[in-house]
Design a protein around this motif. Structure first.
Motif, mmCIF file in Angstrom:
data_model
loop_
_atom_site.group_PDB
_atom_site.id
_atom_site.type_symbol
_atom_site.label_atom_id
_atom_site.label_comp_id
_atom_site.label_asym_id
_atom_site.label_seq_id
_atom_site.Cartn_x
_atom_site.Cartn_y
_atom_site.Cartn_z
ATOM 1 N N PHE A 82 -31.300 -38.307 -53.029
ATOM 2 C CA PHE A 82 -31.529 -38.199 -54.265
ATOM 3 C C PHE A 82 -30.379 -37.380 -55.513
ATOM 4 O O PHE A 82 -30.553 -37.577 -56.260
ATOM 5 N N ASP A 83 -30.030 -36.685 -54.507
ATOM 6 C CA ASP A 83 -29.198 -35.609 -55.169
ATOM 7 C C ASP A 83 -27.087 -36.923 -55.966
ATOM 8 O O ASP A 83 -27.190 -37.005 -54.662
ATOM 9 N N ARG A 85 -24.258 -36.219 -56.475
ATOM 10 C CA ARG A 85 -23.529 -35.027 -56.022
ATOM 11 C C ARG A 85 -22.995 -35.610 -54.881
ATOM 12 O O ARG A 85 -22.064 -36.231 -54.452
ATOM 13 N N TRP A 86 -24.043 -36.035 -53.832
ATOM 14 C CA TRP A 86 -23.548 -36.907 -52.199
ATOM 15 C C TRP A 86 -23.357 -37.999 -52.057
ATOM 16 O O TRP A 86 -23.558 -39.268 -51.771
ATOM 17 N N LYS A 87 -24.375 -39.030 -53.240
ATOM 18 C CA LYS A 87 -23.986 -39.690 -53.796
ATOM 19 C C LYS A 87 -23.734 -41.359 -52.514
ATOM 20 O O LYS A 87 -23.002 -42.204 -51.785
ATOM 21 N N SER A 88 -25.685 -40.973 -51.226
ATOM 22 C CA SER A 88 -26.004 -41.321 -50.980
ATOM 23 C C SER A 88 -26.224 -42.900 -51.065
ATOM 24 O O SER A 88 -26.805 -43.308 -51.922
ATOM 25 N N PRO A 89 -25.352 -43.243 -49.936
ATOM 26 C CA PRO A 89 -25.871 -45.254 -49.986
ATOM 27 C C PRO A 89 -27.196 -45.325 -49.508
ATOM 28 O O PRO A 89 -27.402 -46.751 -50.065
ATOM 29 N N SER A 90 -27.725 -44.588 -49.185
ATOM 30 C CA SER A 90 -29.350 -44.698 -48.375
ATOM 31 C C SER A 90 -30.167 -44.591 -49.841
ATOM 32 O O SER A 90 -31.736 -44.650 -49.538
ATOM 33 N N GLY A 101 -42.050 -39.340 -58.923
ATOM 34 C CA GLY A 101 -40.693 -37.836 -60.150
ATOM 35 C C GLY A 101 -39.529 -37.917 -59.339
ATOM 36 O O GLY A 101 -38.872 -37.601 -60.005
ATOM 37 N N LEU A 102 -39.065 -38.610 -58.199
ATOM 38 C CA LEU A 102 -38.095 -37.913 -57.612
ATOM 39 C C LEU A 102 -36.819 -38.997 -58.313
ATOM 40 O O LEU A 102 -35.006 -38.587 -58.512
ATOM 41 N N PRO A 115 -26.762 -29.682 -61.848
ATOM 42 C CA PRO A 115 -26.619 -29.844 -60.228
ATOM 43 C C PRO A 115 -28.044 -30.076 -60.043
ATOM 44 O O PRO A 115 -28.797 -30.123 -61.039
ATOM 45 N N PHE A 116 -28.560 -30.983 -58.713
ATOM 46 C CA PHE A 116 -29.855 -31.793 -58.861
ATOM 47 C C PHE A 116 -30.505 -30.057 -58.833
ATOM 48 O O PHE A 116 -29.756 -29.301 -57.872
#
Length: 167
Positions: A82-83, A85-90, A101-102, A115-116
């Motif tokens: 969920f951060d 910063r990482w731009k996670s495709p997941s 809450g996330l 920052p997260f």
């Protein structure tokens, strides 16, 4: 993590659960989990126990000490998706599960351009003790076990390793 890295990480990390490759019909079995998750009757609360005695591979981030895999590692790793910063495709895969809450924690980081904050307690994702963590969802999800068996969503990363190597 890009598509090709996903193939690699699935062979490097060991997840909570995996498919038994020999079972017919297909069956999910515990790997780092101590057994099947405890699921509330409404399929909104999933409690997972991590098997004690599993250790990460040695790494300089551990400063020469054996580092045991614990519930907090899973909490950190799921939050990591969920951060922004990482731009996670997941991210969308897990965001669609509506862990309480996330999404709000992510939105606060995006809107505030801050920052997260991994240390903010989240109602839907918390370690209950050293080896137990719980996920609470806004809506019932009868198939959430399949998310827990998908390593790219729930494999554990040691926070100190992540922080030591950064980007």
């Amino acid at each position: 993590v890009d598509l090709y890295s996903r193939f690699l990480t699935a062979n490097i990390f060991e997840g909570l659960y995996a498919y038994d490759p020999l079972a017919r019909p297909a069956k999910i079995v515990p790997l780092t989990a101590a057994g099947p998750p405890e699921v509330s009757p409404d399929f909104r609360t999933w409690t997972v126990r991590v098997r004690p005695g599993i250790y990460f591979n040695d790494d300089p981030a551990f400063k020469g000490k054996k580092r045991e895999l614990v519930a907090a590692d899973y909490v950190y790793s799921i939050k990591r998706l969920f951060d922004p910063r990482w731009k996670s495709p997941s991210y969308t895969d897990m965001a669609n599960n509506q862990i309480l809450g996330l999404n709000e924690l992510r939105e606060a980081a995006v809107k505030g351009k801050t920052p997260f904050d991994y240390d903010v307690p989240v109602e839907g994702l918390r370690a209950l003790d050293r080896y137990t963590f719980q996920i609470r969802l806004k809506q019932p999800n009868y198939n959430f076990l399949y998310y827990l068996a998908y390593c790219n969503l729930t494999c554990a990363v040691a926070r100190e390793v992540d922080q030591m190597y950064g980007d």
